[in-house]
Design an enzyme around this catalytic site. Structure first.
Site, PDB file in Angstrom:
ATOM      1  N   THR A   1       0.418  -1.331  -0.290  1.00 50.68           N
ATOM      2  CA  THR A   1       0.157  -0.285   0.236  1.00 50.68           C
ATOM      3  C   THR A   1       1.055   1.113   0.250  1.00 50.68           C
ATOM      4  O   THR A   1       1.754   1.245   0.685  1.00 50.68           O
ATOM      5  CB  THR A   1      -0.703  -0.084   1.079  1.00 50.68           C
ATOM      6  N   ASP A   2       0.092   2.475  -0.885  1.00 54.08           N
ATOM      7  CA  ASP A   2       1.241   3.050   0.099  1.00 54.08           C
ATOM      8  C   ASP A   2       1.257   4.240   0.917  1.00 54.08           C
ATOM      9  O   ASP A   2       2.388   4.928   1.481  1.00 54.08           O
ATOM     10  CB  ASP A   2       0.284   4.569  -1.662  1.00 54.08           C
ATOM     11  N   GLU A   3       0.546   3.642   1.848  1.00 50.89           N
ATOM     12  CA  GLU A   3       0.643   3.972   3.219  1.00 50.89           C
ATOM     13  C   GLU A   3       1.326   3.872   3.886  1.00 50.89           C
ATOM     14  O   GLU A   3       1.797   4.121   4.694  1.00 50.89           O
ATOM     15  CB  GLU A   3      -0.461   3.165   3.831  1.00 50.89           C
TER      16      GLU A   3
ATOM     17  N   TYR B   1      -1.859  -0.046  11.176  1.00 53.64           N
ATOM     18  CA  TYR B   1      -2.023  -1.089  10.305  1.00 53.64           C
ATOM     19  C   TYR B   1      -0.617  -0.533   9.023  1.00 53.64           C
ATOM     20  O   TYR B   1       0.148  -1.328   8.309  1.00 53.64           O
ATOM     21  CB  TYR B   1      -3.056  -0.402   9.249  1.00 53.64           C
TER      22      TYR B   1
ATOM     23  N   LYS C   1       2.072  -2.878   7.058  1.00 52.03           N
ATOM     24  CA  LYS C   1       2.835  -3.180   5.678  1.00 52.03           C
ATOM     25  C   LYS C   1       3.941  -3.514   5.991  1.00 52.03           C
ATOM     26  O   LYS C   1       4.297  -3.624   4.734  1.00 52.03           O
ATOM     27  CB  LYS C   1       1.736  -2.559   4.957  1.00 52.03           C
TER      28      LYS C   1
HETATM   29  P1  NAD Z   1     -10.061  -7.250   3.095  1.00 53.17           P
HETATM   30  O1  NAD Z   1      -9.748  -6.535   4.122  1.00 53.17           O
HETATM   31  O2  NAD Z   1     -11.409  -6.723   2.171  1.00 53.17           O
HETATM   32  O3  NAD Z   1      -9.982  -8.682   2.519  1.00 53.17           O
HETATM   33  C1  NAD Z   1      -8.524  -9.438   3.328  1.00 53.17           C
HETATM   34  C2  NAD Z   1      -8.827 -10.897   3.073  1.00 53.17           C
HETATM   35  O4  NAD Z   1      -8.175 -11.428   3.925  1.00 53.17           O
HETATM   36  C3  NAD Z   1     -10.346 -10.741   4.380  1.00 53.17           C
HETATM   37  O5  NAD Z   1     -10.938 -11.964   2.649  1.00 53.17           O
HETATM   38  C4  NAD Z   1      -9.602 -12.063   5.167  1.00 53.17           C
HETATM   39  O6  NAD Z   1     -10.823 -13.021   4.878  1.00 53.17           O
HETATM   40  C5  NAD Z   1      -8.090 -12.229   4.564  1.00 53.17           C
HETATM   41  N1  NAD Z   1      -7.331 -13.155   5.955  1.00 53.17           N
HETATM   42  C6  NAD Z   1      -7.439 -11.772   7.121  1.00 53.17           C
HETATM   43  N2  NAD Z   1      -6.509 -12.159   7.537  1.00 53.17           N
HETATM   44  C7  NAD Z   1      -6.321 -14.311   7.049  1.00 53.17           C
HETATM   45  C8  NAD Z   1      -5.086 -14.958   7.727  1.00 53.17           C
HETATM   46  N3  NAD Z   1      -4.533 -14.657   8.617  1.00 53.17           N
HETATM   47  N4  NAD Z   1      -5.546 -16.157   6.997  1.00 53.17           N
HETATM   48  C9  NAD Z   1      -5.840 -15.812   5.507  1.00 53.17           C
HETATM   49  N5  NAD Z   1      -6.694 -14.787   5.148  1.00 53.17           N
HETATM   50  C10 NAD Z   1      -7.345 -13.858   6.057  1.00 53.17           C
HETATM   51  O7  NAD Z   1      -8.446  -6.105   1.894  1.00 53.17           O
HETATM   52  P2  NAD Z   1      -8.295  -5.376   0.996  1.00 53.17           P
HETATM   53  O8  NAD Z   1      -9.427  -3.954   0.812  1.00 53.17           O
HETATM   54  O9  NAD Z   1      -9.044  -6.040  -0.398  1.00 53.17           O
HETATM   55  O10 NAD Z   1      -7.272  -5.637   0.574  1.00 53.17           O
HETATM   56  C11 NAD Z   1      -6.296  -6.646  -0.142  1.00 53.17           C
HETATM   57  C12 NAD Z   1      -4.650  -6.097   0.440  1.00 53.17           C
HETATM   58  O11 NAD Z   1      -4.201  -5.832  -0.334  1.00 53.17           O
HETATM   59  C13 NAD Z   1      -4.050  -5.969   1.619  1.00 53.17           C
HETATM   60  O12 NAD Z   1      -3.051  -6.089   2.154  1.00 53.17           O
HETATM   61  C14 NAD Z   1      -4.268  -4.301   1.816  1.00 53.17           C
HETATM   62  O13 NAD Z   1      -3.164  -4.002   2.735  1.00 53.17           O
HETATM   63  C15 NAD Z   1      -3.679  -4.527   0.437  1.00 53.17           C
HETATM   64  N6  NAD Z   1      -3.625  -2.320  -0.309  1.00 53.17           N
HETATM   65  C16 NAD Z   1      -5.854  -2.798  -0.099  1.00 53.17           C
HETATM   66  C17 NAD Z   1      -6.050  -1.867  -0.554  1.00 53.17           C
HETATM   67  C18 NAD Z   1      -7.439  -0.501  -0.574  1.00 53.17           C
HETATM   68  O14 NAD Z   1      -6.907   0.257  -0.988  1.00 53.17           O
HETATM   69  N7  NAD Z   1      -7.879  -2.080  -0.073  1.00 53.17           N
HETATM   70  C19 NAD Z   1      -4.804  -0.384  -1.079  1.00 53.17           C
HETATM   71  C20 NAD Z   1      -3.460  -0.890  -1.248  1.00 53.17           C
HETATM   72  C21 NAD Z   1      -3.175  -2.263  -1.239  1.00 53.17           C
HETATM   73  O1  DAU Z   2      -4.210   3.908   0.769  1.00 58.50           O
HETATM   74  C1  DAU Z   2      -3.775   2.374   0.427  1.00 58.50           C
HETATM   75  C2  DAU Z   2      -5.206   1.800   1.851  1.00 58.50           C
HETATM   76  O2  DAU Z   2      -6.470   2.728   1.809  1.00 58.50           O
HETATM   77  C3  DAU Z   2      -5.505   0.322   1.955  1.00 58.50           C
HETATM   78  O3  DAU Z   2      -3.992   0.239   2.284  1.00 58.50           O
HETATM   79  C4  DAU Z   2      -5.846   0.134   2.864  1.00 58.50           C
HETATM   80  O4  DAU Z   2      -6.631  -0.941   2.871  1.00 58.50           O
HETATM   81  C5  DAU Z   2      -7.600   1.125   3.192  1.00 58.50           C
HETATM   82  O5  DAU Z   2      -8.432   0.660   3.998  1.00 58.50           O
HETATM   83  C6  DAU Z   2      -7.347   2.914   2.634  1.00 58.50           C
HETATM   84  O6  DAU Z   2      -7.252   2.776   3.570  1.00 58.50           O
HETATM   85  P1  DAU Z   2      -7.683   4.997   4.050  1.00 58.50           P
HETATM   86  O7  DAU Z   2      -7.475   4.769   5.961  1.00 58.50           O
HETATM   87  O8  DAU Z   2      -7.460   5.631   3.581  1.00 58.50           O
HETATM   88  O9  DAU Z   2      -9.101   4.020   3.840  1.00 58.50           O
HETATM   89  P2  DAU Z   2     -10.233   4.107   4.315  1.00 58.50           P
HETATM   90  O10 DAU Z   2     -11.794   4.036   3.009  1.00 58.50           O
HETATM   91  O11 DAU Z   2     -10.222   4.321   5.657  1.00 58.50           O
HETATM   92  O12 DAU Z   2     -10.579   6.164   4.438  1.00 58.50           O
HETATM   93  C7  DAU Z   2     -10.662   7.016   3.458  1.00 58.50           C
HETATM   94  C8  DAU Z   2     -10.869   8.661   3.618  1.00 58.50           C
HETATM   95  O13 DAU Z   2     -12.100   8.417   4.195  1.00 58.50           O
HETATM   96  C9  DAU Z   2      -9.885   8.238   5.163  1.00 58.50           C
HETATM   97  O14 DAU Z   2      -9.169   9.906   5.205  1.00 58.50           O
HETATM   98  C10 DAU Z   2     -10.707   8.522   6.315  1.00 58.50           C
HETATM   99  C11 DAU Z   2     -11.739   8.908   5.605  1.00 58.50           C
HETATM  100  N1  DAU Z   2     -12.991   8.366   6.617  1.00 58.50           N
HETATM  101  C12 DAU Z   2     -13.148   6.994   6.866  1.00 58.50           C
HETATM  102  C13 DAU Z   2     -14.480   6.507   7.089  1.00 58.50           C
HETATM  103  C14 DAU Z   2     -14.380   4.986   7.450  1.00 58.50           C
HETATM  104  C15 DAU Z   2     -14.258   9.500   7.006  1.00 58.50           C
HETATM  105  O15 DAU Z   2     -13.729  11.008   7.116  1.00 58.50           O
HETATM  106  N2  DAU Z   2     -15.335   8.798   7.402  1.00 58.50           N
HETATM  107  C16 DAU Z   2     -15.690   7.456   7.598  1.00 58.50           C
HETATM  108  O16 DAU Z   2     -16.537   6.784   7.842  1.00 58.50           O
END
Ligand code: NAD
Ligand code: DAU
Length: 352
Positions: free
Chosen positions: A135-137, A160, A164
């Site tokens: 992730t970019d985070e 988190y 990562k």
């Molecule tokens: P998500 O939370 O929707 O899904 C995570 C999945 O992992 C779920 O199906 C969960 O059951 C499974 N899981 C959790 N713990 C586990 C374990 N111990 N063993 C096996 N399976 C397990 O997450 P997502 O948003 O789909 O993100 C997927 C990946 O991409 C993550 O690694 C996250 O860090 C990365 N990522 C997410 C975003 C985003 O915007 N959502 C952006 C960049 C990177």
């Molecule tokens: O940047 C990549 C990341 O993006 C991934 O690595 C993470 O897994 C994914 O969860 C996401 O992280 P963020 O914290 O950026 O996403 P989130 O959707 O939780 O929040 C997006 C923005 O919105 C953040 O600035 C917090 C704000 N927010 C979020 C929620 C849930 C609100 O203002 N209100 C809310 O209720």
């Protein structure tokens, strides 16, 4: 036929990736291993569950025996590691599980893959690769100017992002120390179908449709760089197939928007197309997230230049498709928001 061990393939991005790959290629086999935490949902995979090239296994990536048995049973070419605890707010209240899954789980996968693929000292079976979905985070937070590059120093702030970043460093260590073939992708915020409604976009869509308050953390001027999930899947596919070994690739679409603009965009669409009663009066500024990163912005030039990747879906198109998807999948939303979600929502938002 290439065999992919996809971890976390029942989550948001993982399930989109499994569907994307099986629809695109007839010569890939996908072994999806997922623990099925609150974020994992087999309903996401209904369209592929009878595909002969698809296998689901419920297991924890931290479980040595379970993961070893998958390497014993299948001739795995690629590991694509999506499995993670992924929500920043949950990491603030309960960091330990993030270390367990994101760090120790990744190390377990690295170790088993290294031993299973070894054909000599620092030598591995032809063509294998460990792909870490990061992730970019991990880069921390930006000011008004500049972008995250692959060379930007890691500076994570939340539990988190720290977990990562730790996982990324272990992937790098396995590449540097044991010469394990690896890639890391670092993507910005994804949105699209099957995203659990703890994340900004599906939460705001659901609350809007339910006439519930829209909780905006702090001033709502925090900026995220949004990418439609299918474009992320395409990037991962390209990096697995063509990424130079040992390299990191940033993935993002130059799509920065303040949170409050995202919420207003959703409100506007729903008001015009679904329900004229919704509006900005539903927005409520609530207590800010602890340690809230102000701005993320990806420089995606490397993956564009080296692999020819570009995002195909503009935000304007992607957000409409996404809202429509949730409108057409009300039952999916009802199922994931019943039970434990209600308790989570109460705990997270009631006294905010
Ligand atoms: P998500 O939370 O929707 O899904 C995570 C999945 O992992 C779920 O199906 C969960 O059951 C499974 N899981 C959790 N713990 C586990 C374990 N111990 N063993 C096996 N399976 C397990 O997450 P997502 O948003 O789909 O993100 C997927 C990946 O991409 C993550 O690694 C996250 O860090 C990365 N990522 C997410 C975003 C985003 O915007 N959502 C952006 C960049 C990177
Ligand atoms: O940047 C990549 C990341 O993006 C991934 O690595 C993470 O897994 C994914 O969860 C996401 O992280 P963020 O914290 O950026 O996403 P989130 O959707 O939780 O929040 C997006 C923005 O919105 C953040 O600035 C917090 C704000 N927010 C979020 C929620 C849930 C609100 O203002 N209100 C809310 O209720």
């Amino acid at each position: 036929m290439k065999t992919y061990l996809v971890t976390g393939g029942a989550g948001f991005i993982g399930s989109n990736f499994v569907i994307y790959m099986l629809n695109k290629y007839s010569d890939v086999k996908i072994i999806n291993v997922d623990k099925l935490t609150y974020a994992g949902n087999l309903e996401n995979l209904k369209s592929v569950e009878s595909n002969p090239n698809y296998v689901f296994v419920q297991a924890d990536i931290c479980d040595k025996e379970a993961i070893q048995s998958l390497f014993d049973q299948y001739d795995i070419d690629y590991v694509v590691n999506f499995a993670a605890e992924s929500h920043v707010d949950r990491s603030i209240t309960n960091p330990e599980i993030f270390v367990q899954t994101n760090v120790l789980g990744t190390v377990n996968l690295l170790n088993i893959a290294k031993n299973a693929w070894a054909v000599g000292d620092d030598q591995y079976k032809d063509g294998v690769k460990f792909m870490q979905v990061s992730t970019d985070e991990v880069y921390g937070s930006l000011g008004a100017e500049g972008f995250f590059m692959e060379t930007t120093p890691l500076d994570p702030h939340s539990p988190y992002s720290s977990s990562k970043a730790s996982a990324d460093l272990f992937v790098k260590a396995y590449s540097d120390t044991y010469k394990l073939p690896v890639n890391i992708t670092r993507c910005s915020n994804n949105y699209g179908p099957y995203q659990f409604p703890e994340k900004l976009i599906p939460l705001m869509i659901n609350n809007t449709l339910q006439h519930k308050e829209l909780p905006i953390y702090g001033d709502g001027m925090q900026i995220r760089d949004w990418l439609y999930v299918e474009d992320h899947c395409k990037a991962i596919d390209m990096v697995v197939r063509g990424g130079k070994l040992g390299e990191v690739y940033n993935v993002g679409g130059h799509n920065e928007r303040p949170n409050i603009v995202i919420v207003k965009t959703i409100l506007e669409y729903v008001k015009e197309n679904v329900d004229p009663a919704v509006g900005e009066h539903m927005m409520k500024h609530v207590a800010d997230r602890k340690g809230h990163d102000r701005r993320y912005g990806i420089d995606p030039e490397k993956i564009k230049r080296d692999l020819g990747w570009y995002p195909e879906t503009t935000f304007e198109v992607g957000i409409k498709k996404t809202i429509q998807w949730y409108l057409n999948h009300k039952e999916w939303m009802e199922n994931v928001t019943s039970g434990a979600y209600q308790e989570y929502y109460q705990r997270m938002y009631s006294n905010r």
